[in-house]
Design an enzyme around this catalytic site. Structure first.
Site, mmCIF file in Angstrom:
data_model
loop_
_atom_site.group_PDB
_atom_site.id
_atom_site.type_symbol
_atom_site.label_atom_id
_atom_site.label_comp_id
_atom_site.label_asym_id
_atom_site.label_seq_id
_atom_site.Cartn_x
_atom_site.Cartn_y
_atom_site.Cartn_z
ATOM 1 N N PHE A 258 -8.752 -37.060 22.990
ATOM 2 C CA PHE A 258 -8.704 -36.197 21.802
ATOM 3 C C PHE A 258 -8.499 -34.734 22.151
ATOM 4 O O PHE A 258 -8.925 -33.846 21.410
ATOM 5 C CB PHE A 258 -9.971 -36.389 20.941
ATOM 6 C CG PHE A 258 -9.884 -37.627 20.116
ATOM 7 C CD1 PHE A 258 -10.177 -38.866 20.658
ATOM 8 C CD2 PHE A 258 -9.454 -37.564 18.803
ATOM 9 C CE1 PHE A 258 -10.051 -40.017 19.923
ATOM 10 C CE2 PHE A 258 -9.322 -38.715 18.054
ATOM 11 C CZ PHE A 258 -9.619 -39.945 18.622
ATOM 12 N N CYS A 269 -9.662 -40.343 7.593
ATOM 13 C CA CYS A 269 -11.058 -40.141 8.016
ATOM 14 C C CYS A 269 -11.399 -38.696 8.377
ATOM 15 O O CYS A 269 -12.213 -38.070 7.705
ATOM 16 C CB CYS A 269 -11.383 -41.068 9.175
ATOM 17 S SG CYS A 269 -11.372 -42.798 8.677
ATOM 18 N N ARG A 339 -1.939 -41.267 4.816
ATOM 19 C CA ARG A 339 -2.866 -40.363 4.132
ATOM 20 C C ARG A 339 -3.051 -39.096 4.968
ATOM 21 O O ARG A 339 -3.303 -39.156 6.158
ATOM 22 C CB ARG A 339 -4.213 -41.072 3.897
ATOM 23 C CG ARG A 339 -4.100 -42.165 2.837
ATOM 24 C CD ARG A 339 -5.387 -42.939 2.643
ATOM 25 N NE ARG A 339 -5.585 -43.959 3.656
ATOM 26 C CZ ARG A 339 -6.551 -44.886 3.614
ATOM 27 N NH1 ARG A 339 -7.403 -44.911 2.600
ATOM 28 N NH2 ARG A 339 -6.665 -45.785 4.576
#
Ligand code: NAD
Length: 448
Positions: A258, A269, A339
């Site tokens: 990450f 999320c 999304r």
């Protein structure tokens, strides 16, 4: 065990199929008739590697059943997993309308079964603000009265779209918040086949379990915003973020995960969960400076990238009449989920400045067509997408974009300009190939 999944989205369907795989009798309930119809024909409504095969196998074995019928879904279930969406509302608060509806449906069915029914465990698997599981309990209790036996639990889900099956079947950890030890034992039995790899099941109180999910997602989002901030500093001072991350990430305390610079996080999320932490803080009078900064940095990242495009074309008017091609439209590779996808924000901005947009994504095009209509034209392969384009934007790092035929690409484009939001290519090579090449956290390259 007899289990019911409420909602057959990315979480509910994967959870149901994986529980069926270990021998449970699973019913998947949804309110979306089209989804249930597809599922009954073994057509997977989402793109998730490996899911269709597992669905088929368990459906044929009679362990997996799909229904729209709430009574059928709830009456015999020992455990009911609520896996409905928990999106943000327009102010950023978590919208609990799907949770409310599911709780009310469950209540109306268990009420009819009377006080002698075997107590069900009603599990909130959706990501919910701390306190929501007890709110669900109280909402159901208010409908069914004092004599109907049931308990609630929270079992946050940590799967990643694109790797959901492996994440579920071999989780790093399972987290469960329960009201009583009996429920804890049920979860130990249920998850035992998944933690034979020696990874732990943490049974804890309900609020802590709810908070684990937010703490985890918020921390990962923080890493992404942090590396993007470092990338922006690199650009300003002539450093190369790729070299910086190599030097930094080889420190074991930092690690590699990450910490890739790019267009900022999207998906269903991180954006909403970061906001939910901010809102939880506001409600409780707790300052959430880090979450606020992470969210703000993330929102700015796409705008900063778009500014590079505008600047290249000589200002806001310069994009008018230009054709911009996009490779990758999903919020990340190996999913069809769009999304909060950065690509779609960039498309909207470009169209707002008068550009025409063309796009390709290996699996997300159906969803993009439904969401964006005529805003972007969709094409079947990467070169067709780039045809006549004044610039190409790399917006998702699908493997198939990593080593294109650059000569072919240059021959179909109108201008040789690439804005690489994922740092997929080597700067020097791009210059030699005659491209204007912009990336994140690295100096732009002019044709050499
Ligand atoms: P989703 O939108 O893909 O699926 C939700 C499903 O619930 C839809 O199919 C919808 O029709 C159905 N539904 C809504 N109300 C219902 C009702 N009353 N009864 C039956 N079905 C109903 O959502 P998702 O991405 O699977 O996320 C679900 C939850 O899991 C969210 O809280 C999310 O934050 C969390 N989560 C998601 C992921 C992920 O990668 N998508 C990972 C971990 C946790």
């Amino acid at each position: 065990m007899k289990l019911t999944m409420v909602g057959t989205g990315y979480v509910g369907l994967v959870t149901g199929v994986c529980f069926a795989e270990t021998g449970n009798d699973v019913t998947c309930l949804d309110v979306d008739a089209r989804k249930i119809e597809k599922l009954k024909q073994n057509i997977c409504p989402i793109y998730e590697p490996g899911l269709t095969e597992m669905m088929e196998r368990n459906f044929k074995a009679g362990r997996l059943n799909y229904t729209l019928d709430k009574e059928e879904a709830y009456k015999d279930a020992e455990m009911i997993f609520i896996c409905v969406g928990t999106p943000s509302d327009e102010k950023g608060h978590t919208d609990l309308k799907y949770i409310d509806a599911a709780a009310d449906d469950i209540a109306s069915v268990i009420k009819t079964l009377g006080p002698n029914q075997t107590p069900k465990v009603i599990v909130v698997k959706s990501t919910v603000p701390v306190g929501t599981t007890f709110y669900v309990r109280d909402r159901i209790r208010a409908i069914v009265g004092p004599d109907i036996p049931f308990s609630v639990a929270d079992n946050p889900e940590f799967l990643k779209e694109g790797d959901a099956i492996i994440d579920f079947m071999k989780p790093d950890r399972v987290v469960v918040g329960v009201e009583n030890e009996e429920a804890g034992e049920k979860f130990r039995d249920l998850y035992d086949p998944f933690v034979r790899n020696g990874h732990p099941i943490y049974i804890m109180d309900v609020p802590s379990a709810e908070m684990v999910k937010y703490a985890s997602n918020n921390f990962l989002a923080t890493k992404i915003s942090f590396i993007n901030e470092m990338a922006n500093l690199c650009e300003a001072y002539g450093a190369d973020i790729n070299r910086v991350r190599e030097g930094m990430c080889s420190d074991k305390r930092v690690g590699h995960h990450f910490l890739y610079p790019g267009l900022g996080y999207g998906g269903s999320c991180f954006p909403k969960d970061t906001l939910a932490c901010i809102m939880m803080g506001d409600k409780a009078g707790v300052t959430t400076q880090i979450s606020n900064a992470v969210h703000g940095t993330n929102q700015r990242q796409r705008n900063l990238f778009f500014k590079k495009i505008v600047k290249h074309f000589g200002g806001e008017m310069g994009l008018n009449g230009k054709t911009i091609a996009f490779w990758g439209l999903a919020f990340k590779p190996r999913t069809d989920d769009i999304r909060e996808a950065p690509a779609l924000s960039l498309v909207r901005m470009a169209v707002g400045y008068g550009a025409t947009c063309r796009g390709f994504d290996p699996v997300a095009m159906e969803n993009v067509a439904a969401e964006m209509g005529n805003t972007i034209s969709l094409h079947d392969d990467i070169y067709e997408t780039a045809k006549g384009a004044d610039a190409l934007i790399i917006s998702t790092d699908w493997d198939e974009f990593k080593t294109p035929d650059f000569e072919k690409l240059a021959s179909v484009m109108n201008g040789k300009v690439i804005f690489d939001g994922r740092n997929l290519y080597r700067r020097q090579q791009m210059g030699q190939l005659g491209f204007h090449y912009y990336s994140v956290g690295r100096q732009p390259v002019m044709p050499s």
